[in-house]
Design a protein around this motif. Sequence first.
Motif, PDB file in Angstrom:
ATOM      1  N   PHE A 360       0.535  -0.759  -0.133  1.00 36.43           N
ATOM      2  CA  PHE A 360       0.158  -0.115  -0.008  1.00 36.43           C
ATOM      3  C   PHE A 360       0.945   0.944  -0.345  1.00 36.43           C
ATOM      4  N   THR A 361       0.615   2.288  -0.172  1.00 36.26           N
ATOM      5  CA  THR A 361       0.897   4.294  -0.262  1.00 36.26           C
ATOM      6  C   THR A 361       0.139   4.568   0.758  1.00 36.26           C
ATOM      7  N   VAL A 362       1.101   5.353   1.251  1.00 38.74           N
ATOM      8  CA  VAL A 362       0.672   6.040   2.455  1.00 38.74           C
ATOM      9  C   VAL A 362       0.168   7.253   2.204  1.00 38.74           C
ATOM     10  N   THR A 363      -0.734   8.518   2.235  1.00 39.27           N
ATOM     11  CA  THR A 363      -0.929   9.132   1.940  1.00 39.27           C
ATOM     12  C   THR A 363      -1.910  10.393   2.714  1.00 39.27           C
ATOM     13  N   ASP A 364      -1.924  11.890   2.356  1.00 37.55           N
ATOM     14  CA  ASP A 364      -2.389  12.680   3.821  1.00 37.55           C
ATOM     15  C   ASP A 364      -4.080  11.913   3.626  1.00 37.55           C
ATOM     16  N   ASP A 365      -4.899  11.584   2.673  1.00 33.82           N
ATOM     17  CA  ASP A 365      -6.014  10.882   1.763  1.00 33.82           C
ATOM     18  C   ASP A 365      -6.375   9.805   3.173  1.00 33.82           C
ATOM     19  N   ASN A 366      -5.558   8.423   2.944  1.00 30.43           N
ATOM     20  CA  ASN A 366      -5.406   7.354   3.973  1.00 30.43           C
ATOM     21  C   ASN A 366      -4.762   7.132   4.659  1.00 30.43           C
ATOM     22  N   PHE A 367      -4.226   8.497   5.416  1.00 30.08           N
ATOM     23  CA  PHE A 367      -3.495   7.645   6.691  1.00 30.08           C
ATOM     24  C   PHE A 367      -4.081   8.672   7.883  1.00 30.08           C
ATOM     25  N   GLY A 368      -5.087   7.981   8.608  1.00 25.99           N
ATOM     26  CA  GLY A 368      -5.266   8.400  10.163  1.00 25.99           C
ATOM     27  C   GLY A 368      -4.937   8.497  11.160  1.00 25.99           C
TER      28      GLY A 368
END
Length: 406
Positions: A360-368
């Motif tokens: 997976f790739t961590v982004t601002d949209d999917n990292f909570g």
Amino acid sequence: MKYLLTTILAVLAFTACSHDNSSESNGQGRTVIVYMAAENNLSSIAQVNINDMIIGAKKLGSKDRLLVFVDRQNPQEKPFIIRLTGNAKQPVDTVYQFNNDFYSSDSEEMKQILGWCMKEYPNDSYGLVLWGHADGWLFHNTTTPKASTPSIKKAFGQDSGKDLNKEETKWMEITEMRDALAALPHTFIFIIADCCAFQNVEVAYELRNTTDYIIASPAEIPGAGAPYANIIPAMFNKTDATMYQQICDRYNEAGGTGNRVPISTVNTAKLSDLASATHDIVSNELNGKTFNMDGLVYYYNNVNYVYRAERIMYDMMDFLRQNTGNEAYLKWRQTYDAAVVYKKKSSKWDTNGLVDFDDFTVTDDNFGGMSMFVPLNRYNSTQKNYNELIKQMEWYNAAGWSSIGW
């Protein structure tokens, strides 16, 4: 085994002790207690971290107190409590020396130790650092795949028992920790978890009435632990937002470029609202739905057993983003952001070498910054039936999983 309170009542003089009476604090400042459960394979790291704490303690205010309970794996050494003074002439003061060893993973012992520290070093506010091994909310059973009751306790504070000449390793369940902390005379302004996989919504919900903030990583952390020389001054910052931002920033940076420590701060006062919002979205959006788990950020793989691809802790925000309608998600997200008040991401995080977390790739949209257990049919046939084990956590009902048949 004698608990600390019994020992205090029976012994009037402390061993190896130059204990100054805490009346000098005049009820001002902050007392921070580090609970170092190091009777395991982290024992050699304990002194390295204490040395870093000594450096950080040089910047303590005159009314601040930093105490460290230490239980290391050494049959020649009994557990002890030290105070780090910030004084160059005497940076370490042993304020309590135990006469007997015990399991530091015993929640009753934890309660007595923390209670003693609060009594002897009263202050306006208190902080707690949990140091050691952990794996979040997980209960581990070793019986049949569909067993509903775990036979081994596991969540925080692995104690090998070797100093007691015992063969049994003991851990502390989060529910046991909750009860111990709830029995203390004061709540904490923060709990910092210097241990792996602690920032689960399930753990935070259990501890919500014992602390204002939980600062932790949802993933594995480096074996070297927190950068104490840098974060200890932040622990005594009396402005909440600045305090937890500084701690998260400095811990996140300790992992190095491109491999930082993902970490977040949870405002526990907002967790009841988050539970209600999650219950609504689970009941209305997820009822009867097959969950899409493809490409989600996850933090924990059960690599200790046969099923080495057994993903368990998914990013809470990412899961709901991918599995709910946009309008419902954005409404829920407002409540989530009020609870997870600060977070620092990483593109990669430390593992034990068996899992790369590279799918997976961590982004601002999917990292909570906080994980949540998602019940899945596949857990019914794995070595551990997590769909049953999760029912021991309050979040299971609060979030609505039971209401949709899980």
